[in-house]
Design a protein around this motif. Structure first.
Motif, PDB file in Angstrom:
ATOM      1  N   GLU A 100       1.034  -1.044   0.031  1.00 54.43           N
ATOM      2  CA  GLU A 100      -0.122   0.119   0.410  1.00 54.43           C
ATOM      3  C   GLU A 100       0.911   1.354  -0.341  1.00 54.43           C
ATOM      4  N   TYR A 101       1.889   1.118   0.441  1.00 52.19           N
ATOM      5  CA  TYR A 101       2.459   2.249   1.081  1.00 52.19           C
ATOM      6  C   TYR A 101       3.441   2.696  -0.903  1.00 52.19           C
ATOM      7  N   LEU A 102       3.793   1.487  -0.839  1.00 53.23           N
ATOM      8  CA  LEU A 102       4.834   1.741  -2.142  1.00 53.23           C
ATOM      9  C   LEU A 102       4.323   2.139  -3.162  1.00 53.23           C
ATOM     10  N   LEU A 103       3.096   1.810  -3.622  1.00 50.99           N
ATOM     11  CA  LEU A 103       1.550   2.495  -4.438  1.00 50.99           C
ATOM     12  C   LEU A 103       1.590   3.708  -4.351  1.00 50.99           C
ATOM     13  N   LYS A 104       1.465   4.297  -2.595  1.00 47.55           N
ATOM     14  CA  LYS A 104       1.004   5.465  -2.293  1.00 47.55           C
ATOM     15  C   LYS A 104       2.441   6.752  -2.879  1.00 47.55           C
ATOM     16  N   LEU A 105       3.208   5.585  -2.508  1.00 49.77           N
ATOM     17  CA  LEU A 105       4.653   6.713  -3.213  1.00 49.77           C
ATOM     18  C   LEU A 105       4.425   6.495  -4.267  1.00 49.77           C
ATOM     19  N   ALA A 106       4.267   5.409  -5.315  1.00 48.68           N
ATOM     20  CA  ALA A 106       4.367   5.852  -7.078  1.00 48.68           C
ATOM     21  C   ALA A 106       3.883   6.850  -7.182  1.00 48.68           C
ATOM     22  N   ARG A 107       2.491   6.510  -6.931  1.00 49.82           N
ATOM     23  CA  ARG A 107       1.167   8.268  -7.285  1.00 49.82           C
ATOM     24  C   ARG A 107       1.931   9.325  -7.036  1.00 49.82           C
ATOM     25  N   ILE A 209      11.963   4.902  -8.918  1.00 53.25           N
ATOM     26  CA  ILE A 209      12.100   3.804  -8.285  1.00 53.25           C
ATOM     27  C   ILE A 209      13.236   3.771  -7.548  1.00 53.25           C
ATOM     28  N   GLU A 210      14.084   5.489  -7.650  1.00 57.02           N
ATOM     29  CA  GLU A 210      14.493   5.679  -5.972  1.00 57.02           C
ATOM     30  C   GLU A 210      13.537   6.742  -4.941  1.00 57.02           C
ATOM     31  N   TYR A 211      12.866   7.288  -5.609  1.00 54.21           N
ATOM     32  CA  TYR A 211      11.553   8.134  -4.947  1.00 54.21           C
ATOM     33  C   TYR A 211      10.476   6.868  -3.964  1.00 54.21           C
ATOM     34  N   ILE A 212      11.110   5.524  -4.618  1.00 59.78           N
ATOM     35  CA  ILE A 212       9.189   4.875  -4.126  1.00 59.78           C
ATOM     36  C   ILE A 212      10.318   4.067  -2.743  1.00 59.78           C
ATOM     37  N   ARG A 214      12.824   5.228  -1.355  1.00 60.02           N
ATOM     38  CA  ARG A 214      13.422   6.377  -0.970  1.00 60.02           C
ATOM     39  C   ARG A 214      12.252   6.752   0.512  1.00 60.02           C
ATOM     40  N   GLY A 215      11.710   7.032  -0.542  1.00 58.54           N
ATOM     41  CA  GLY A 215      10.539   7.309   0.606  1.00 58.54           C
ATOM     42  C   GLY A 215       9.376   6.126   1.734  1.00 58.54           C
ATOM     43  N   LEU A 216      10.356   4.347   1.316  1.00 63.80           N
ATOM     44  CA  LEU A 216      10.123   3.156   2.249  1.00 63.80           C
ATOM     45  C   LEU A 216      11.549   3.364   3.832  1.00 63.80           C
ATOM     46  N   LEU A 217      12.502   3.479   2.656  1.00 63.67           N
ATOM     47  CA  LEU A 217      13.211   3.829   4.160  1.00 63.67           C
ATOM     48  C   LEU A 217      13.259   5.068   4.773  1.00 63.67           C
ATOM     49  N   GLU A 218      12.640   5.797   4.438  1.00 63.40           N
ATOM     50  CA  GLU A 218      11.664   7.008   5.520  1.00 63.40           C
ATOM     51  C   GLU A 218      10.929   6.888   6.699  1.00 63.40           C
ATOM     52  N   ASN A 219      10.163   5.999   6.019  1.00 65.84           N
ATOM     53  CA  ASN A 219       9.214   5.920   6.983  1.00 65.84           C
ATOM     54  C   ASN A 219       9.719   4.550   7.649  1.00 65.84           C
ATOM     55  N   ASP A 220       9.589   4.896   8.879  1.00 65.84           N
ATOM     56  CA  ASP A 220      10.233   3.944  10.093  1.00 65.84           C
ATOM     57  C   ASP A 220       9.124   2.849  10.615  1.00 65.84           C
ATOM     58  N   LEU A 221       8.363   2.800   9.835  1.00 70.21           N
ATOM     59  CA  LEU A 221       7.295   1.092   9.912  1.00 70.21           C
ATOM     60  C   LEU A 221       7.747   0.685   8.901  1.00 70.21           C
ATOM     61  N   THR A 222       7.302   1.013   7.744  1.00 67.26           N
ATOM     62  CA  THR A 222       7.623   0.076   6.512  1.00 67.26           C
ATOM     63  C   THR A 222       9.194  -0.113   6.363  1.00 67.26           C
ATOM     64  N   ARG A 223      10.263   0.949   6.388  1.00 67.75           N
ATOM     65  CA  ARG A 223      11.651   0.342   7.015  1.00 67.75           C
ATOM     66  C   ARG A 223      11.777  -0.970   7.970  1.00 67.75           C
ATOM     67  N   ASN A 238      21.269   1.116  -1.557  1.00 67.37           N
ATOM     68  CA  ASN A 238      22.375   1.301  -2.137  1.00 67.37           C
ATOM     69  C   ASN A 238      21.743   1.710  -3.623  1.00 67.37           C
ATOM     70  N   VAL A 239      20.317   1.995  -3.436  1.00 64.80           N
ATOM     71  CA  VAL A 239      19.669   2.376  -4.762  1.00 64.80           C
ATOM     72  C   VAL A 239      20.078   3.967  -4.803  1.00 64.80           C
ATOM     73  N   LYS A 240      20.264   4.247  -6.302  1.00 62.26           N
ATOM     74  CA  LYS A 240      20.797   5.767  -6.392  1.00 62.26           C
ATOM     75  C   LYS A 240      21.174   5.997  -7.789  1.00 62.26           C
ATOM     76  N   ALA A 241      19.847   7.484  -8.560  1.00 66.47           N
ATOM     77  CA  ALA A 241      20.896   7.383  -9.932  1.00 66.47           C
ATOM     78  C   ALA A 241      21.740   7.867  -9.982  1.00 66.47           C
ATOM     79  N   PRO A 242      22.228   7.909 -11.194  1.00 61.88           N
ATOM     80  CA  PRO A 242      21.988   7.347 -12.300  1.00 61.88           C
ATOM     81  C   PRO A 242      22.023   5.500 -12.515  1.00 61.88           C
ATOM     82  N   PHE A 243      21.615   4.839 -12.425  1.00 62.33           N
ATOM     83  CA  PHE A 243      21.745   3.281 -12.326  1.00 62.33           C
ATOM     84  C   PHE A 243      22.409   3.321 -14.092  1.00 62.33           C
ATOM     85  N   GLU A 244      23.257   1.423 -13.622  1.00 55.11           N
ATOM     86  CA  GLU A 244      24.390   0.826 -14.504  1.00 55.11           C
ATOM     87  C   GLU A 244      24.110   1.213 -15.592  1.00 55.11           C
ATOM     88  N   ARG A 245      23.937   0.695 -16.619  1.00 57.69           N
ATOM     89  CA  ARG A 245      23.687   0.323 -17.968  1.00 57.69           C
ATOM     90  C   ARG A 245      24.574  -0.620 -18.641  1.00 57.69           C
TER      91      ARG A 245
END
Ligand code: 4AD
Ligand code: MG
Length: 399
Positions: A100-107, A209-212, A214-223, A238-245
């Protein structure tokens, strides 16, 4: 956020409640519901450090006993058969909350960046991702339709109204593959934008992806829930843009150096993705697939027409593809040839071809499998547990 999995221990003594209540209480079975009056007291040995000293019990519903799932661990087949009861467990409650929290962050990401959310159809008239995985349905008495594999073609229509659009819809794939990562019905987050080229498209995916994460890690409960599931939060940190290619050509070389029996032009399947994603240890884009490995709509690379401006985003730790995306072909004649090559009739795609006939713009987009991402975030062994009611090729009877 509430924590619905919390357990409260209640202690009843005959001397506190009297023999009438005591007799009633004896009938309470597992999963019965009651209203309890009493006093909350500290008890370091109780779950959560508190318990209720019961004074009165009002029985609301007595469950049939024995409870089909009992208390011991059950094999997956039993849990699937009793899915409607199996999800009454703290493990599933926690998965739904992270989801639920992942979807909230994506939106939130799309809203903050001024993308428009749209509502494409589920009953569709054409294939988007190849005929082999289409679910056909009867459409009234004399017609047929399909369940959507992807909203992409409709999002491509919508960019001419709104510019940057996204949607979250169920997608359906009649995949025969009985793997740990395939669902017959999954939630598909798709985005499409006018004037976005290949590079812009990758940037949006990285940011999202980075936004989602990071948001999950910043929230104490989801973390704390993620940590509980995967035991190690570092891969998320470790999820940080830019991603490797890496390009498809490079991937083939890596795989050949690892003794894979693979040559240029072959598809990169789950086993190959696993090796690549373990090698690179981070999110990475796999780019420039040969055109014949991708659907008809991918734009061919003008410098090298045998490859396409396509990219998959792969998750680390062996999880593999979570996003597929590309710049879209805008030459109507190339599209007609590609549609024929896939074995479809261009007549069925007239409306889509009109988007190139009657005025077009360069555009790109992508599709993210919500369950694939959640599967990695929680490091689950099978994708089925990312959804309450998974549809799987091998389970033909479901609620
Ligand atoms: O790579 P796919 O097939 O790409 C498309 O459908 C594009 N039309 C999307 C677009 O550009 N708008 O699917 C996109 C993603 C995959 O990367 C994967 O994460 C997920 O959808 N996916 C599945 N997830 C679970 N079960 C399946 N059977 C899936 N098939 C695809
Ligand atoms: Mg794909």
């Amino acid at each position: 956020m509430s924590e619905p999995w919390r357990i409260l221990q209640c202690v009843i003594k005959k001397s506190d409640v009297g023999s009438k209540t005591w007799e009633r209480v004896k009938k309470i079975t597992q999963e019965s519901s009651v209203i309890i009056y009493g006093e909350m007291i500290a008890n370091p040995r109780a779950p959560g450090g508190k318990e209720v000293k019961v004074r009165e019990v009002l029985i609301q519903h007595i469950a049939v006993s024995p409870y089909p799932l009992g208390k011991k661990e059950q094999p997956p087949e039993v849990l699937m058969r009793w899915r409607h009861l199996a999800i009454r467990s703290p493990r599933f409650t926690k998965i739904w909350i992270v989801r639920e929290y992942l979807l909230k962050l994506a939106r939130e990401y799309f809203q903050r960046n001024e993308w428009h959310e749209v509502s494409p159809p589920i009953l569709v008239s054409t294939a988007c991702e190849g005929g082999a995985t289409l679910f056909e349905v009867k459409y009234f008495d004399d017609s047929k339709a399909y369940l959507s594999q992807s909203a992409q073609l409709y999002l491509e229509v919508m960019i001419f109204s709104l510019g940057k659009v996204w949607s979250l819809t169920p997608s359906f794939r009649a995949e025969k593959s009985r793997t740990r990562r395939h669902l017959a019905e999954y939630w598909h987050l798709e985005a499409e934008a006018a004037w976005y080229r290949f590079e812009d498209n990758l940037r949006v995916q990285e940011e999202l992806i980075e936004y989602i994460i990071r948001g999950l890690l910043e929230n104490d409960l989801t973390r704390s829930l993620i940590l509980e599931f995967r035991g190690d939060i570092e891969p998320l940190e470790n999820v940080k843009a830019p991603f490797e290619r890496i390009t498809y050509d490079e991937a083939i070389e890596i795989l050949q150096s690892k003794n894979f029996d693979i040559k240029w032009g072959d598809d990169i399947g789950a086993d190959e993705e696993k090796v690549l994603s373990e090698e690179i240890e981070q999110f990475f884009f796999l780019t420039h697939f040969p055109a014949h490995l991708k659907a008809f709509y991918v734009k061919l690379d003008s410098n090298r027409p045998e490859v396409s401006l396509s990219a998959d985003l792969l998750a680390p730790e062996g999880y593999g593809e979570i996003i597929g995306g590309s710049e879209r072909e805008d030459d109507v004649n190339v599209l007609i040839d590609r549609i024929r090559e896939e074995g479809f009739d261009p007549k069925d795609y007239q409306w889509y071809l009109d988007l190139r006939r009657y005025g077009s713009v360069p555009h790109s987009g992508f599709g993210l499998g919500i369950e694939r991402l959640l599967w990695w975030i929680l490091k689950l062994s099978h994708i089925r547990d990312t959804l309450p009611f998974p549809r799987l090729a091998r389970v033909k009877k479901f609620i």
